[in-house]
Design a protein around this motif. Structure first.
Motif, PDB file in Angstrom:
ATOM      1  N   ASP A  27      -4.210  16.002  32.650  1.00 57.00           N
ATOM      2  CA  ASP A  27      -5.262  14.994  32.841  1.00 57.00           C
ATOM      3  C   ASP A  27      -4.785  13.953  33.863  1.00 57.00           C
ATOM      4  O   ASP A  27      -3.891  13.155  33.578  1.00 57.00           O
ATOM      5  N   PRO A  70      -2.962  13.693  17.633  1.00 59.81           N
ATOM      6  CA  PRO A  70      -4.316  13.195  17.343  1.00 59.81           C
ATOM      7  C   PRO A  70      -4.324  11.810  16.686  1.00 59.81           C
ATOM      8  O   PRO A  70      -5.197  10.996  16.952  1.00 59.81           O
ATOM      9  N   VAL A 104      -4.112  20.029  28.055  1.00 61.47           N
ATOM     10  CA  VAL A 104      -5.118  19.134  28.654  1.00 61.47           C
ATOM     11  C   VAL A 104      -4.609  17.706  28.830  1.00 61.47           C
ATOM     12  O   VAL A 104      -5.083  16.992  29.703  1.00 61.47           O
ATOM     13  N   GLU A 124       5.953  15.909  15.664  1.00 58.94           N
ATOM     14  CA  GLU A 124       5.179  17.146  15.606  1.00 58.94           C
ATOM     15  C   GLU A 124       3.893  17.017  16.417  1.00 58.94           C
ATOM     16  O   GLU A 124       3.370  15.916  16.592  1.00 58.94           O
ATOM     17  N   ALA A 125       3.343  18.165  16.840  1.00 58.95           N
ATOM     18  CA  ALA A 125       2.107  18.164  17.629  1.00 58.95           C
ATOM     19  C   ALA A 125       0.957  17.506  16.862  1.00 58.95           C
ATOM     20  O   ALA A 125       0.094  16.861  17.460  1.00 58.95           O
ATOM     21  N   PHE A 126       0.959  17.630  15.531  1.00 58.37           N
ATOM     22  CA  PHE A 126      -0.161  17.039  14.780  1.00 58.37           C
ATOM     23  C   PHE A 126      -0.095  15.521  14.724  1.00 58.37           C
ATOM     24  O   PHE A 126      -1.017  14.881  14.215  1.00 58.37           O
ATOM     25  N   MET A 157       0.555  21.713  21.085  1.00 59.49           N
ATOM     26  CA  MET A 157      -0.153  22.960  20.839  1.00 59.49           C
ATOM     27  C   MET A 157      -1.335  23.042  21.809  1.00 59.49           C
ATOM     28  O   MET A 157      -2.128  22.092  21.890  1.00 59.49           O
ATOM     29  N   THR A 158      -1.477  24.150  22.514  1.00 57.74           N
ATOM     30  CA  THR A 158      -2.499  24.228  23.550  1.00 57.74           C
ATOM     31  C   THR A 158      -2.997  25.654  23.739  1.00 57.74           C
ATOM     32  O   THR A 158      -2.315  26.602  23.344  1.00 57.74           O
ATOM     33  N   ASP A 159      -4.182  25.792  24.350  1.00 55.48           N
ATOM     34  CA  ASP A 159      -4.646  27.121  24.736  1.00 55.48           C
ATOM     35  C   ASP A 159      -4.696  27.262  26.262  1.00 55.48           C
ATOM     36  O   ASP A 159      -5.144  28.285  26.765  1.00 55.48           O
ATOM     37  N   ARG A 207      -4.537  10.136  33.163  1.00 56.60           N
ATOM     38  CA  ARG A 207      -3.508   9.593  32.287  1.00 56.60           C
ATOM     39  C   ARG A 207      -2.282   9.192  33.103  1.00 56.60           C
ATOM     40  O   ARG A 207      -2.050   9.719  34.185  1.00 56.60           O
ATOM     41  N   ILE A 245      -3.155  30.102  20.627  1.00 51.75           N
ATOM     42  CA  ILE A 245      -2.493  28.805  20.788  1.00 51.75           C
ATOM     43  C   ILE A 245      -0.993  28.979  21.019  1.00 51.75           C
ATOM     44  O   ILE A 245      -0.353  29.785  20.352  1.00 51.75           O
ATOM     45  N   GLU A 248      -3.908   9.452  19.471  1.00 46.60           N
ATOM     46  CA  GLU A 248      -5.066   9.535  20.359  1.00 46.60           C
ATOM     47  C   GLU A 248      -6.286   8.809  19.793  1.00 46.60           C
ATOM     48  O   GLU A 248      -7.067   8.236  20.542  1.00 46.60           O
ATOM     49  N   VAL A 283      -6.435  31.349  16.073  1.00 45.82           N
ATOM     50  CA  VAL A 283      -5.572  30.220  16.381  1.00 45.82           C
ATOM     51  C   VAL A 283      -4.148  30.719  16.642  1.00 45.82           C
ATOM     52  O   VAL A 283      -3.444  30.224  17.521  1.00 45.82           O
ATOM     53  N   LYS A 284      -3.768  31.741  15.885  1.00 45.70           N
ATOM     54  CA  LYS A 284      -2.410  32.262  16.023  1.00 45.70           C
ATOM     55  C   LYS A 284      -2.254  33.033  17.342  1.00 45.70           C
ATOM     56  O   LYS A 284      -1.191  33.024  17.946  1.00 45.70           O
TER      57      LYS A 284
END
Lengths: 197, 197
Positions: free
Chosen positions: A73, A91, A69, A86-88, A62-64, A76, A53, A94, A49-50
């Motif tokens: 998209d 979700p 995405v 924050e990125a968290f 946060m993305t890979d 959207r 990402i 979403e 992940v480190k």
């Protein structure tokens, strides 16, 4: 009395948020009982992940993949930006499936007490995105606390000259709760935001 | 919408005890924000513990030396054995500094519901230690629940022919709590074990 490698792991685990000494010890002993393959899978997931990402160059999510995405998209609506700390937080929004716009992650919230000023969070990036045009609405979804409110007000100020519609998430009673457990401030907000039925 | 390496880590973390989806996500995002060196330190501590820690051949404690530091400590009294269900119960007893004997880890508790029978826990090892002689007392410190009680009774049964003093931890009100929060069973135990003042 605890063997050094075990004490070391417990110590590393207590550095994580929400893990006190007892939960950290419980986790460490649990890992000792698990098959080696499972434990290696966890360790490699942590390292992966480190290394894989990074932050989306458009929205800081946060993305890979670049862009992330959500930004890439085409189904959207790129004219509505939801601003989160924050990125968290993404979700959480979403999961409602009610929002089909894009996001902007501030990477924090204003907090004079913690020494976090406007230059430490990415409001400038948001302003640039709005200046680039075609933005119909900015929904400020910072946390419902002092820092989040201060940040929301600061964002509103910065966006005012750009004449974009800027909104804030609604406040009121959490659904499913009991009235008697609502705190005073939430109750005031609920009264203030009452509606006709 | 969550990037695959991140979703994978969150999934690995939810396999750990006491970590639900939200705490796992919080941990994963936290790791992303930490310097790479810190994250690598955590991953290597996890791998280390698995490769360096094993069970003490005498007491089943988790250790990196054989026998464990408690069994090999000559200042401790090897004639008093405290029996616990799991190795992580040892630090809880050690923090009191009131116990200077040695331990025996059962590696579980009897539970017909979970299919754990006498052959699945190490009572036989305890009986062998007592048979080997010089044991003055066995203190049964299994959990204060149905499984722990059943295990304590089974141990008492197995030790009876060996005529060793076998005791159980005291039950009663937890210190520092309010009487009104005590459950019915604890309250009964507290009444039962009342003392003159």
């Amino acid at each position: 009395m605890t063997a050094p490698p075990l004490a070391h792991l417990i110590n590393e685990l207590t550095k994580l948020p929400g893990l006190g000494g007892k939960s950290a010890a419980r986790l460490a002993y649990h890992l000792l009982k698990r098959p080696t393959a499972d434990v290696e899978a966890l360790a490699s997931a942590i390292l992966d992940v480190k290394s894989k990402i990074f932050r989306c160059s458009i929205c800081n999510n946060m993305t890979d993949v670049e862009p992330c995405v959500i930004c890439s998209d085409t189904r959207r609506d790129p004219t509505v930006i939801c601003v989160v700390e924050e990125a968290f937080n993404i979700p959480t929004i979403e999961t409602t499936r009610d929002f089909r716009g894009v996001f902007h992650v501030l990477l924090g919230a204003l907090s004079p007490l913690k020494g976090v000023g406007p230059q430490d969070i990415d409001v400038a990036g948001l302003v640039r995105r709005v200046q680039a045009g075609q933005i119909r609405e900015v929904i400020v979804a910072t946390n419902p606390n002092v820092e989040g409110e201060a940040t929301a007000l600061y964002i509103a100020q910065q966006l005012r000259p750009l004449e974009v519609r800027t909104t804030r998430l609604g406040f009121g009673l959490p659904v499913g709760g009991d009235l008697e457990y609502a705190d005073q401030v939430t109750m005031s907000k609920a009264l203030e935001s009452r509606r006709e039925i």
